[in-house]
Scaffold this motif. Structure first.
Motif, PDB file in Angstrom:
ATOM      1  N   GLY A  14       0.632  -1.397  -0.118  1.00  0.00           N
ATOM      2  CA  GLY A  14      -0.055  -0.039   0.069  1.00  0.00           C
ATOM      3  C   GLY A  14       0.848   1.310   0.037  1.00  0.00           C
ATOM      4  N   SER A  53      -2.543  -5.969   1.145  1.00  0.00           N
ATOM      5  CA  SER A  53      -2.979  -4.641   1.261  1.00  0.00           C
ATOM      6  C   SER A  53      -2.393  -3.728   0.046  1.00  0.00           C
ATOM      7  N   ALA A  54      -3.371  -2.889  -0.586  1.00  0.00           N
ATOM      8  CA  ALA A  54      -2.997  -2.131  -1.603  1.00  0.00           C
ATOM      9  C   ALA A  54      -3.782  -1.022  -1.738  1.00  0.00           C
ATOM     10  N   ASN A  55      -3.518  -0.023  -2.059  1.00  0.00           N
ATOM     11  CA  ASN A  55      -4.172   1.309  -2.237  1.00  0.00           C
ATOM     12  C   ASN A  55      -4.310   1.800  -3.651  1.00  0.00           C
ATOM     13  N   LEU A  58      -5.801  -2.189  -7.668  1.00  0.00           N
ATOM     14  CA  LEU A  58      -6.261  -3.092  -7.105  1.00  0.00           C
ATOM     15  C   LEU A  58      -6.782  -4.316  -7.966  1.00  0.00           C
ATOM     16  N   TYR A  61      -3.626  -6.309  -8.892  1.00  0.00           N
ATOM     17  CA  TYR A  61      -3.387  -7.223  -7.700  1.00  0.00           C
ATOM     18  C   TYR A  61      -4.500  -8.376  -7.587  1.00  0.00           C
ATOM     19  N   VAL A  68      -7.888  -8.731  -2.120  1.00  0.00           N
ATOM     20  CA  VAL A  68      -6.959  -7.210  -1.808  1.00  0.00           C
ATOM     21  C   VAL A  68      -7.800  -6.288  -1.062  1.00  0.00           C
ATOM     22  N   TRP A  69      -7.321  -5.861  -0.282  1.00  0.00           N
ATOM     23  CA  TRP A  69      -7.827  -4.806   0.506  1.00  0.00           C
ATOM     24  C   TRP A  69      -7.295  -3.403   0.651  1.00  0.00           C
ATOM     25  N   GLY A  70      -8.038  -2.220   0.607  1.00  0.00           N
ATOM     26  CA  GLY A  70      -7.283  -1.197   0.699  1.00  0.00           C
ATOM     27  C   GLY A  70      -7.446  -0.541   2.249  1.00  0.00           C
TER      28      GLY A  70
END
Length: 213
Positions: A14, A53-55, A58, A61, A68-70
């Motif tokens: 993230g 965890s990525a922002n 998405l 990913y 995948v969760w922000g």
């Protein structure tokens, strides 16, 4: 002692990639795959389930086949602890990925460590044999501690949100508040090398090419 069937692996992707010129590090290619794919390949045999965890990016990913969760809006821009606080909140509401590992542990893995040690989780988990009341175990080498590869209990993570609300942002600072232990992992040090600069990525690419020649 922990049971790998109750450990969730959380890949940290993230960040803003500032030292990479703003590029999304996890999606940068290493060999014929994005760097994060190498991390997942090494992490997943050691845990029951994994998520990212990525922002941004998405969708890209998600193509790797794991949830995948922000970061939650309240924690945006607050680093790895934002990922943990957001995960804890999802766990509390019985999100499918988190529910699989309810009541157990979380293992962190940075997205820019494609040589993530294949025995790290077991090494850290062994710390609970002599210290059953631990909240956190993290690897340490001669180069220093590696807090971004910690193994923590769900109970321990409950304090992350409060720490952020108080203005804390450092993984090390949060760890210092918990019942934690540094685990000697000098023999695994090569696996902690991260590609967080263009130069570091070039070195890893060269190493990868030599090993696959």
């Amino acid at each position: 002692m922990t049971d790998r069937t109750r450990i969730l692996g959380l890949v940290l992707a993230g960040g803003e990639g500032r030292r990479m010129g703003g590029r999304d590090k996890g999606l940068l290619p290493l060999g014929n795959r994005p760097m994060v794919a190498h991390v997942l390949e090494r992490l997943m045999p050691q845990v029951a389930c994994a998520c990212i965890s990525a922002n941004r990016h998405l969708t890209a990913y998600a193509e790797l086949g794991v949830p995948v969760w922000g970061d939650a809006p309240a924690w945006q821009g607050m680093g790895p602890l934002a990922a943990l606080a957001s995960l804890q909140a999802r766990h509390a509401t019985a999100s499918p990925g988190a529910a699989l590992c309810r009541g157990a542990w979380v293992q962190l893995a940075p997205c820019d460590t494609p040589e993530f040690p294949s025995t790290l989780v077991a090494r850290l988990a062994a710390a609970w044999e002599k210290n059953p009341g631990l909240d956190v175990a993290y690897p340490c080498t001669e180069a220093g501690p590696q807090p971004a590869m910690l193994l923590a209990t769900w109970a321990g993570l409950a304090s992350v949100a409060e720490y952020l609300e108080e203005g804390g942002r450092s993984l090390r600072g949060w760890i210092a508040r918990r019942h934690s232990i540094a685990v000697d992992c000098e023999d695994l040090a090569a696996g902690f090398v991260n590609a967080n600069t263009p130069e570091a990525l070039l070195r890893l690419e060269q190493k990868w090419k030599e090993s696959h020649a």
